[in-house]
Design an enzyme around this catalytic site. Structure first.
Site, PDB file in Angstrom:
ATOM      1  CB  ALA A 246      41.666  42.317  43.959  1.00  0.00           C
ATOM      2  N   GLY A 248      40.670  41.253  38.513  1.00  0.00           N
ATOM      3  CA  GLY A 248      41.630  40.788  37.518  1.00  0.00           C
ATOM      4  C   GLY A 248      42.741  39.968  38.132  1.00  0.00           C
ATOM      5  CG  ASP A 249      45.310  41.628  40.991  1.00  0.00           C
ATOM      6  OD1 ASP A 249      45.970  41.726  39.943  1.00  0.00           O
ATOM      7  OD2 ASP A 249      45.180  42.565  41.796  1.00  0.00           O
TER       8      ASP A 249
END
Length: 302
Positions: A246, A248-249
Site C-alpha cells: 500500500a 504506492g496507494d
C-alpha cells in the site's frame, strides 16, 4: 455537496502471511499466522485520502458476502462515502493473497471477483465523478470502466496503472489522464520496453505518452516528476521498511490530496514520497495508512 476526491477502483480482502523469504517457483515455505486485512488499490487509496483529511467517495463493487460487508463497514468507519459502492449478487468479493518477507518486500496475487463486474454503466450512474476536484483511477477494474470514468470526470484525472494492464491501453485514455503514476516496471510494460534503468531513459519513455504529467515511483529511490519537458528527482527518506504493501496507494492519495490543496506537482510529489515512506513503517495495507501527523511522527521515530 461535491467531495474533494472520487476513487473509482477495487475493494479486496487481503489475506496476508509473513514469511522469512518469498518462495521460488516450486518451493513451499512456512509463514506466520494468516491475517485478514481490508485492501484493494481503490479502497486503499480512498482510505488514505480520507486519512489525509480530504472528503472522499468510492465507486466500486463488492460481493454479497461476509468479506464485502467487512470492507463496506471499514470504508464507512474511515469516513469514505459508499453511496456508489455496488453489491454483486452471487459473485465473491475480490481477494488478494499477499506474502510479506522479512525486508518488507511482497508478492501479491489478486482474484478480482466483484471488481471485474464494475461497468461503464456503474460509473455513468455515479454523479460524484463529474463533480469531484480529483478522480483517482487504478487498474484492478476493467479498462473500459477506467476509460468511462476518465471521460466523465471534469476535474483532474489521475491514473495509477497498477497492476499494469495485460491488454493494450486505449490511447484515448492516456489523452484524458492529467497525471500518470506508474512504478518503473509498470512504465516499462506500458511502453513495451525494459529500458527504464536510469533517469534519462525514464524521461525518454515518459515523453512517448500523451499525458501532460507523469510521476514515476522508484521505491526506496523516491520518485521522478516529468512535466513540461522537465524532470525532477525527489529522493526518499533513508528508512528500513517493515511492509511495502500500500505504499504506492498512499503515494497516489497524497498526490491527489495535494492537488486538491492547489500544490504544484513537485511539492505534491515531495509530500507523497514522505507519506509513502511512512506507510512502509507499519505492517498491513490500510492499517499502515497514516494521517499527516503520523507521517511526521513515524519518520521522526524511524
Amino acid at each position: 455537496m461535491p467531495v474533494d476526491i472520487v476513487v473509482v477502483g477495487s475493494c479486496n480482502l487481503d489475506l496476508v502471511v509473513n514469511v522469512e523469504h518469498i518462495p521460488q517457483v516450486g518451493q513451499t515455505v512456512l509463514g506466520g499466522d494468516l491475517q485478514r486485512i481490508p485492501g484493494g488499490k481503490g479502497a486503499n487509496q480512498a482510505v488514505a485520502a480520507a486519512r489525509l483529511e480530504k472528503s472522499v467517495a468510492i465507486v466500486g463493487r463488492i460481493g454479497d458476502d461476509e468479506s464485502g460487508s467487512l470492507l463496506q463497514k471499514n470504508l464507512e468507519d474511515n469516513d469514505v462515502n459508499i453511496d456508489y459502492l455496488f453489491s454483486s449478487t452471487g459473485v465473491p468479493t475480490g481477494v488478494a493473497l499477499i506474502a510479506v518477507q522479512g525486508d518488507g518486500d511482497n508478492t501479491i496475487v489478486v482474484s478480482p471477483g466483484a471488481n471485474s463486474k464494475l461497468t461503464p454503466e456503474d460509473v455513468i450512474a455515479a454523479p460524484p465523478i463529474a463533480e469531484a476536484q480529483v478522480v483517482l483511477l487504478q487498474a484492478e477494474i476493467p479498462i473500459e470502466t477506467v476509460l468511462a470514468a476518465a471521460e466523465i470526470a471534469k476535474g483532474i484525472v489521475i491514473w495509477n496503472p497498477a497492476p499494469a494492464p495485460n491488454e493494450i491501453v486505449p490511447l484515448e485514455l492516456l489523452d484524458l489522464v492529467d497525471v500518470l503514476i506508474p512504478n518503473k516496471k509498470e512504465l516499462e510494460l506500458l511502453a513495451g520496453t525494459e529500458k527504464a534503468n536510469n533517469l534519462d531513459s525514464i524521461v525518454e519513455m515518459v515523453q512517448t505518452f500523451p499525458c501532460s504529467s507523469t510521476i514515476v515511483t522508484l521505491g526506496e529511490q523516491g520518485a521522478v516528476v516529468v512535466a513540461s519537458n522537465e524532470a525532477v528527482h525527489i529522493p526518499a527518506p533513508d528508512i528500513t521498511p517493515v511492509d511495502t504493501t500500500a505504499a504506492g496507494d498512499s503515494f497516489c492519495a497524497a498526490i491527489a490530496a495535494s492537488l486538491v490543496e492547489g500544490k504544484d506537482l513537485i511539492k505534491a510529489a515531495q509530500w507523497a514520497v514522505q507519506v509513502g515512506s511512512a506507510t512502509t513503517l507499519v505492517a498491513g495495507a490500510q492499517p499502515s495508512l497514516p494521517t499527516p501527523k503520523e507521517v511526521h511522527q513515524r519518520l521522526k521515530d524511524r
